[in-house]
Design a protein around this motif. Structure first.
Motif, short mmCIF file in Angstrom:
data_model
loop_
_atom_site.label_atom_id
_atom_site.label_comp_id
_atom_site.label_asym_id
_atom_site.label_seq_id
_atom_site.Cartn_x
_atom_site.Cartn_y
_atom_site.Cartn_z
N SER A 79 0.69 -1.24 -0.02
CA SER A 79 0.03 0.17 0.10
C SER A 79 0.88 1.08 0.03
N ASN A 80 0.48 2.37 -0.75
CA ASN A 80 1.07 3.42 -0.97
C ASN A 80 0.38 4.54 -0.09
N ALA A 81 -0.47 4.21 0.86
CA ALA A 81 -1.37 5.04 1.39
C ALA A 81 -1.81 4.36 2.70
N PHE A 82 -3.22 3.85 2.96
CA PHE A 82 -3.63 3.31 3.96
C PHE A 82 -2.82 2.17 4.54
N GLN A 83 -2.44 2.35 5.75
CA GLN A 83 -1.73 1.46 6.72
C GLN A 83 -2.44 0.43 7.77
N GLY A 84 -3.77 1.19 8.00
CA GLY A 84 -4.53 0.28 9.07
C GLY A 84 -4.89 0.99 10.02
N THR A 85 -5.61 0.53 11.00
CA THR A 85 -6.09 1.33 12.09
C THR A 85 -5.63 1.03 13.40
#
Length: 155
Positions: A35-41
């Protein structure tokens, strides 16, 4: 906030069922691999609760955090949050996995910057976000289809 329409939408057809797309998105340990953006919560999401979402910032090569209320969470279908950003704006970001009538999934992200009247800076930020979402969607498609090759057409 509920009737705000997205300023932009990025979608892509993925040759896998919505459950497979969901599973790849929820595999937070593997997100940094592709992923180039979202990495989780920070914790499992639940509608109405506050969650911190982590994003990779390509400009600084560091992770940034956004703590927002989760405004929609429907397992295996969609999730999203809204909250304050800088500059007097807030967003309403939604990820959706929709069954495609001919098989596979339409993966859609919708978002926008709301609040302060639109300016050239707002439009530039939205253009950058839109570009990031389109790139993320392509990477998600590649990841899902590499993990679920039998789901692709013709196999």
């Amino acid at each position: 906030m509920a009737d705000e329409k997205p300023h932009f939408t990025a979608e892509i057809h993925i040759e896998a069922e919505p459950d497979a797309v969901w599973d790849v998105l929820m595999d937070y340990e593997a997100l940094p691999e592709w992923s180039n953006a979202f990495q989780g919560t920070d914790k499992p999401m639940k509608e109405g609760e506050v969650s911190t979402a982590y994003f990779f910032n390509p400009a600084t090569h560091q992770t940034i955090e956004f703590t927002h209320p989760v405004h929609v969470y429907e397992p295996k279908r969609r999730f999203g949050w809204s909250g304050k950003l800088g500059g007097g704006h807030h967003d309403r970001h939604i990820y959706e996995m929709l069954p495609h009538p001919e098989g596979g999934t339409i993966f859609r992200q919708s978002d926008g910057l709301y609040g302060k009247p639109s300016s050239i800076m707002t439009r530039m930020m939205e253009h950058s976000i839109d570009h990031t979402y389109k790139s993320f969607n392509k990477r998600l498609k590649a990841r899902v289809e590499s993990l679920y090759p039998k789901a692709r057409k013709g196999e």
